[in-house]
Write a protein that holds these residues in place. Sequence first.
Motif, PDB file in Angstrom:
ATOM      1  N   ALA A   1       0.864  -1.178   0.000  1.00 38.56           N
ATOM      2  CA  ALA A   1       0.000   0.000   0.000  1.00 38.56           C
ATOM      3  C   ALA A   1       0.897   1.223   0.000  1.00 38.56           C
ATOM      4  N   PHE A   2       0.350   2.334  -0.478  1.00 40.38           N
ATOM      5  CA  PHE A   2       1.159   3.559  -0.552  1.00 40.38           C
ATOM      6  C   PHE A   2       0.238   4.759  -0.490  1.00 40.38           C
ATOM      7  N   TRP A   3       0.769   5.847   0.064  1.00 40.57           N
ATOM      8  CA  TRP A   3      -0.001   7.089   0.190  1.00 40.57           C
ATOM      9  C   TRP A   3       1.012   8.217   0.314  1.00 40.57           C
ATOM     10  N   LYS A   4       1.152   8.983  -0.753  1.00 39.61           N
ATOM     11  CA  LYS A   4       2.221   9.979  -0.791  1.00 39.61           C
ATOM     12  C   LYS A   4       1.787  11.210  -1.570  1.00 39.61           C
ATOM     13  N   TYR A   5       2.312  12.355  -1.145  1.00 42.40           N
ATOM     14  CA  TYR A   5       2.008  13.629  -1.803  1.00 42.40           C
ATOM     15  C   TYR A   5       3.284  14.273  -2.330  1.00 42.40           C
ATOM     16  N   TYR A   6       3.115  15.007  -3.425  1.00 45.09           N
ATOM     17  CA  TYR A   6       4.231  15.711  -4.064  1.00 45.09           C
ATOM     18  C   TYR A   6       3.816  17.166  -4.259  1.00 45.09           C
ATOM     19  N   TYR A   7       4.696  18.095  -3.846  1.00 38.56           N
ATOM     20  CA  TYR A   7       4.413  19.521  -4.046  1.00 38.56           C
ATOM     21  C   TYR A   7       5.388  20.051  -5.082  1.00 38.56           C
ATOM     22  N   ASP A   8       4.869  20.639  -6.136  1.00 39.86           N
ATOM     23  CA  ASP A   8       5.680  21.097  -7.277  1.00 39.86           C
ATOM     24  C   ASP A   8       6.644  19.997  -7.736  1.00 39.86           C
TER      25      ASP A   8
ATOM     26  N   ASP B   1       8.892  15.367  -3.391  1.00 35.03           N
ATOM     27  CA  ASP B   1       8.297  14.632  -2.273  1.00 35.03           C
ATOM     28  C   ASP B   1       7.842  15.615  -1.205  1.00 35.03           C
ATOM     29  N   TYR B   2       6.619  15.431  -0.718  1.00 35.43           N
ATOM     30  CA  TYR B   2       6.095  16.353   0.284  1.00 35.43           C
ATOM     31  C   TYR B   2       5.845  15.636   1.622  1.00 35.43           C
ATOM     32  N   ILE B   3       4.997  14.639   1.582  1.00 38.78           N
ATOM     33  CA  ILE B   3       4.715  13.889   2.811  1.00 38.78           C
ATOM     34  C   ILE B   3       4.261  12.488   2.411  1.00 38.78           C
ATOM     35  N   GLU B   4       4.543  11.525   3.293  1.00 40.00           N
ATOM     36  CA  GLU B   4       4.186  10.146   2.973  1.00 40.00           C
ATOM     37  C   GLU B   4       3.676   9.454   4.221  1.00 40.00           C
TER      38      GLU B   4
ATOM     39  N   ASN C   1       3.466   6.321   6.532  1.00 41.57           N
ATOM     40  CA  ASN C   1       4.119   5.052   6.837  1.00 41.57           C
ATOM     41  C   ASN C   1       3.182   4.276   7.757  1.00 41.57           C
ATOM     42  N   LYS C   2       2.588   3.200   7.224  1.00 40.48           N
ATOM     43  CA  LYS C   2       1.543   2.511   7.990  1.00 40.48           C
ATOM     44  C   LYS C   2       2.118   1.584   9.049  1.00 40.48           C
ATOM     45  N   GLU C   3       3.433   1.372   9.033  1.00 37.22           N
ATOM     46  CA  GLU C   3       4.028   0.506  10.052  1.00 37.22           C
ATOM     47  C   GLU C   3       4.237   1.266  11.371  1.00 37.22           C
ATOM     48  N   ILE C   4       4.527   2.595  11.272  1.00 33.32           N
ATOM     49  CA  ILE C   4       4.783   3.348  12.527  1.00 33.32           C
ATOM     50  C   ILE C   4       3.524   3.413  13.412  1.00 33.32           C
ATOM     51  N   PRO C   5       2.366   3.785  13.012  1.00 30.35           N
ATOM     52  CA  PRO C   5       1.956   4.494  11.802  1.00 30.35           C
ATOM     53  C   PRO C   5       2.040   6.004  12.017  1.00 30.35           C
ATOM     54  N   ALA C   6       2.453   6.729  10.941  1.00 26.84           N
ATOM     55  CA  ALA C   6       2.584   8.186  11.040  1.00 26.84           C
ATOM     56  C   ALA C   6       2.830   8.776   9.656  1.00 26.84           C
ATOM     57  N   TRP C   7       2.576  10.074   9.555  1.00 27.54           N
ATOM     58  CA  TRP C   7       2.934  10.802   8.344  1.00 27.54           C
ATOM     59  C   TRP C   7       4.385  11.228   8.447  1.00 27.54           C
ATOM     60  N   VAL C   8       5.154  10.992   7.384  1.00 31.26           N
ATOM     61  CA  VAL C   8       6.577  11.334   7.376  1.00 31.26           C
ATOM     62  C   VAL C   8       6.767  12.531   6.451  1.00 31.26           C
ATOM     63  N   PRO C   9       7.136  13.709   7.030  1.00 31.71           N
ATOM     64  CA  PRO C   9       7.276  14.909   6.193  1.00 31.71           C
ATOM     65  C   PRO C   9       8.626  14.971   5.486  1.00 31.71           C
ATOM     66  N   PHE C  10       8.614  15.517   4.272  1.00 32.28           N
ATOM     67  CA  PHE C  10       9.862  15.675   3.508  1.00 32.28           C
ATOM     68  C   PHE C  10      10.145  17.134   3.229  1.00 32.28           C
TER      69      PHE C  10
ATOM     70  N   PRO D   1       9.621  21.425   4.816  1.00 38.76           N
ATOM     71  CA  PRO D   1       9.315  22.189   6.041  1.00 38.76           C
ATOM     72  C   PRO D   1       7.815  22.408   6.246  1.00 38.76           C
ATOM     73  N   ALA D   2       7.101  22.732   5.169  1.00 39.86           N
ATOM     74  CA  ALA D   2       5.665  22.985   5.306  1.00 39.86           C
ATOM     75  C   ALA D   2       4.914  21.720   5.707  1.00 39.86           C
ATOM     76  N   ALA D   3       5.475  20.576   5.370  1.00 41.26           N
ATOM     77  CA  ALA D   3       4.798  19.304   5.647  1.00 41.26           C
ATOM     78  C   ALA D   3       4.727  19.010   7.143  1.00 41.26           C
ATOM     79  N   GLN D   4       5.567  19.690   7.945  1.00 45.12           N
ATOM     80  CA  GLN D   4       5.454  19.563   9.402  1.00 45.12           C
ATOM     81  C   GLN D   4       4.076  20.020   9.865  1.00 45.12           C
ATOM     82  N   ASN D   5       3.613  21.116   9.257  1.00 45.12           N
ATOM     83  CA  ASN D   5       2.276  21.641   9.591  1.00 45.12           C
ATOM     84  C   ASN D   5       1.191  20.665   9.174  1.00 45.12           C
TER      85      ASN D   5
END
Length: 298
Positions: free
Chosen positions: A133-140, A143-146, A148-157, A159-163
Amino acid sequence: MVRMVSVLLSLLLLLSPAVPQETQDGRYSLTYIYTGLSKPIEDVPAFQALGLLNDLQFFSYNSRDRKSQPVGLWRQVEGMEDWEQDSQLQKAREDIFMETLNNIMEYYNDSNGSHILQGRFGCEIENNRSSGAFWKYYYDGKDYIEFNKEIPAWVPFDPAAQNTKQKWEAEPVYVQQAKAYLEEECPATLRKYLKYSKNILDRQDPPSVVVTSYQAPGGKKKLKCLAYDFYPGKIDMHWTRAGEVQEPELQGNVLHDRNGTYQSWVVVAVPPQDTAPYSCHVQHSSLAQPLVVPWEAR
Ligand SMILES: *[C@@H]1O[C@H](CO)[C@@H](O)[C@H](O)[C@H]1NC(C)=O
Ligand SMILES: *[C@@H]1O[C@H](CO)[C@@H](O)[C@H](O)[C@H]1NC(C)=O
Ligand SMILES: *[C@@H]1O[C@H](CO)[C@@H](O)[C@H](O)[C@H]1NC(C)=O
C-alpha cells in the motif's frame, strides 16, 4: 506563464503512468492519482482525480464536472460502483486536497503563486492477500509527505509538511483511520472491483504485427516493426539481420486508454546496398511461440 504551463503539464504527464507496470498472475493494484493546481491553466481543471486498476484507468473526476465517471473499457461495466455516490466522495476529497494546497502556499507566503499538489495512494493484492500500500504527496513535483503505515505516522519531507503532519495527526484516530484505509478499505474496494474487472485485466490480446520501411533524411533506409492491439503491455520486440540481433535506433510503447491495448515499435537502420535478410521477432504472453515477420525487400 507559458513556461509554467509547460512545466505543470509535464509534471502531470510525469505522474500519470501507473506504478505497476503490467498484470502478473494473481497480482492486482488499485491506484488513485489526485492533482490540484492553484491556478487553473487553459483547459486543465483545478482538481482532477483518476483511478487505475493495474495499468488501466477506470474512472475520472474533475472539479469542473464534479462527476465520477467510468472511462475506457469500464464504460461497458455495469454495477461495479455507484458513480453518484462516488462523486460525493471525490468532491469531499477535492475540498480537503485543495485546502492542503492552500495551506502549503500560505506557509510559504505565496498565496498568489502557481503551484501543483499531487497525491497517489492505493493498494496491491497478490493471490488475494494484501501485498502493499502507498499514500504519498508531491508539491511542485517534489516529495512532500508520505504515510508510513508501520509506525503508523505521516513522514514529512518538506518544512511545510510539518504543519500538514500536525493537522493530519491532531487526533490519534486520524492515523488509525489512514492505516485502516490502506490495510482494509482499499483492499476491500479492490476485491470488489476485481469481480467486475478480472476479465479486462486478465485479457491476453495477441499483437498484430506489421513491418514497413521508409526513407530517412540522408538517404538511409529504416525498417519499422509495429505491434498493436495487444494486452498486457509487456512485450519483447527486436530486429535480426541474417539471424543476428540488431541494436534498435528507436523504440517505444504506448497505451491506448480508450480500448485498453498497447502499441509498441522498434526501428532499425539498413545500410545502403545491404541485401541481408531482416526479420522482426515479437514475443508476448498471449503467443505460444514468438512471431517472426521477415522484411521482404522490394
Ligand atoms: C511568511 O511571513 C511571515 C510573516 O511575515 C514570516 O514570519 C515567515 O517567516 C514567512 N514564512 C516563510 C516560509 O518565508
Ligand atoms: C495577490 O494578488 C492580489 C490580486 O492580484 C493582490 O491584491 C495581492 O496583493 C497579491 N498578494 C501577494 C501576497 O502578492
Ligand atoms: C479473498 O479474501 C477475502 C478477504 O480476506 C475473502 O473474503 C475472500 O473470500 C477471498 N477470496 C478468495 C477467492 O479466496
